[in-house]
Design a protein around this motif. Structure first.
Motif, PDB file in Angstrom:
ATOM      1  N   GLY A  46       0.786  -1.226   0.000  1.00  0.00           N
ATOM      2  CA  GLY A  46       0.000   0.000   0.000  1.00  0.00           C
ATOM      3  C   GLY A  46       0.816   1.272   0.000  1.00  0.00           C
ATOM      4  O   GLY A  46       0.273   2.358   0.147  1.00  0.00           O
ATOM      5  N   ALA A  48       2.183   3.649  -2.080  1.00  0.00           N
ATOM      6  CA  ALA A  48       2.147   4.096  -3.474  1.00  0.00           C
ATOM      7  C   ALA A  48       3.333   4.993  -3.823  1.00  0.00           C
ATOM      8  O   ALA A  48       3.882   4.893  -4.926  1.00  0.00           O
ATOM      9  N   GLU A  49       3.716   5.871  -2.912  1.00  0.00           N
ATOM     10  CA  GLU A  49       4.825   6.792  -3.205  1.00  0.00           C
ATOM     11  C   GLU A  49       6.145   6.036  -3.388  1.00  0.00           C
ATOM     12  O   GLU A  49       6.910   6.308  -4.312  1.00  0.00           O
ATOM     13  N   GLU A  93       0.567   6.531  -9.322  1.00  0.00           N
ATOM     14  CA  GLU A  93      -0.024   7.719  -8.712  1.00  0.00           C
ATOM     15  C   GLU A  93      -1.508   7.554  -8.412  1.00  0.00           C
ATOM     16  O   GLU A  93      -2.078   8.328  -7.653  1.00  0.00           O
ATOM     17  N   ALA A  94      -2.143   6.552  -8.997  1.00  0.00           N
ATOM     18  CA  ALA A  94      -3.578   6.348  -8.793  1.00  0.00           C
ATOM     19  C   ALA A  94      -3.838   5.800  -7.391  1.00  0.00           C
ATOM     20  O   ALA A  94      -2.967   5.184  -6.772  1.00  0.00           O
ATOM     21  N   GLU A  95      -5.046   6.044  -6.907  1.00  0.00           N
ATOM     22  CA  GLU A  95      -5.410   5.528  -5.584  1.00  0.00           C
ATOM     23  C   GLU A  95      -5.514   4.007  -5.597  1.00  0.00           C
ATOM     24  O   GLU A  95      -5.101   3.343  -4.662  1.00  0.00           O
ATOM     25  N   ASP A  96      -6.098   3.486  -6.682  1.00  0.00           N
ATOM     26  CA  ASP A  96      -6.237   2.040  -6.830  1.00  0.00           C
ATOM     27  C   ASP A  96      -5.007   1.526  -7.587  1.00  0.00           C
ATOM     28  O   ASP A  96      -4.795   1.877  -8.746  1.00  0.00           O
TER      29      ASP A  96
END
Length: 126
Positions: A46, A48-49, A93-96
């Motif tokens: 989880g 993402a960055e 970069e997307a949330e999903d």
């Protein structure tokens, strides 16, 4: 006799170039796979960055390796892999992150195909 030595020298040079090509593609495949696996692991956690940063490092490594790989691998396969890898930072970069993970798995399959096609087997030599 000179022709025999010249023939052996040419054969040796070709064999050495082919062996180096196999080694280079395998080595680059391992490096790219390691970076890709890192990005997948980070995305699955989880983060993402960090996954985006790993994808950017993967893309930078691929750009360095692309010229070397182009001597030994079909350019269509290299182009396909480059397209897959270049989309990863923006997908991270997307949330999903499901699209990111799907693209990572697709790129991983492409890397396996590149390495397998450059490795001499009876099925791809004949």
């Amino acid at each position: 006799m000179k022709r025999l030595f010249l023939s052996l020298a040419i054969f040796g040079a070709l064999f050495g170039f082919a062996f180096y090509g196999t080694f280079a593609v395998s080595n680059e495949g391992e490096r790219l796979t390691a970076l890709l696996t890192e990005a997948i692991d980070l995305a699955e956690m989880g983060n993402a960055e960090a996954a985006k940063q790993a994808a950017e490092r993967l893309e930078a490594r691929y750009i360095e390796a692309e010229k070397r790989l182009s001597y030994f691998v079909d350019h269509r396969n290299i182009g396909q892999l480059g397209t897959e890898i270049s989309t990863l930072p923006s997908l991270a970069e997307a949330e999903d992150l499901s699209n990111f993970l799907a693209s990572c798995n697709s790129a991983k399959t492409s890397i396996i195909h590149l390495v397998d096609s450059a490795t001499p087997h009876l099925r791809n030599v004949m």
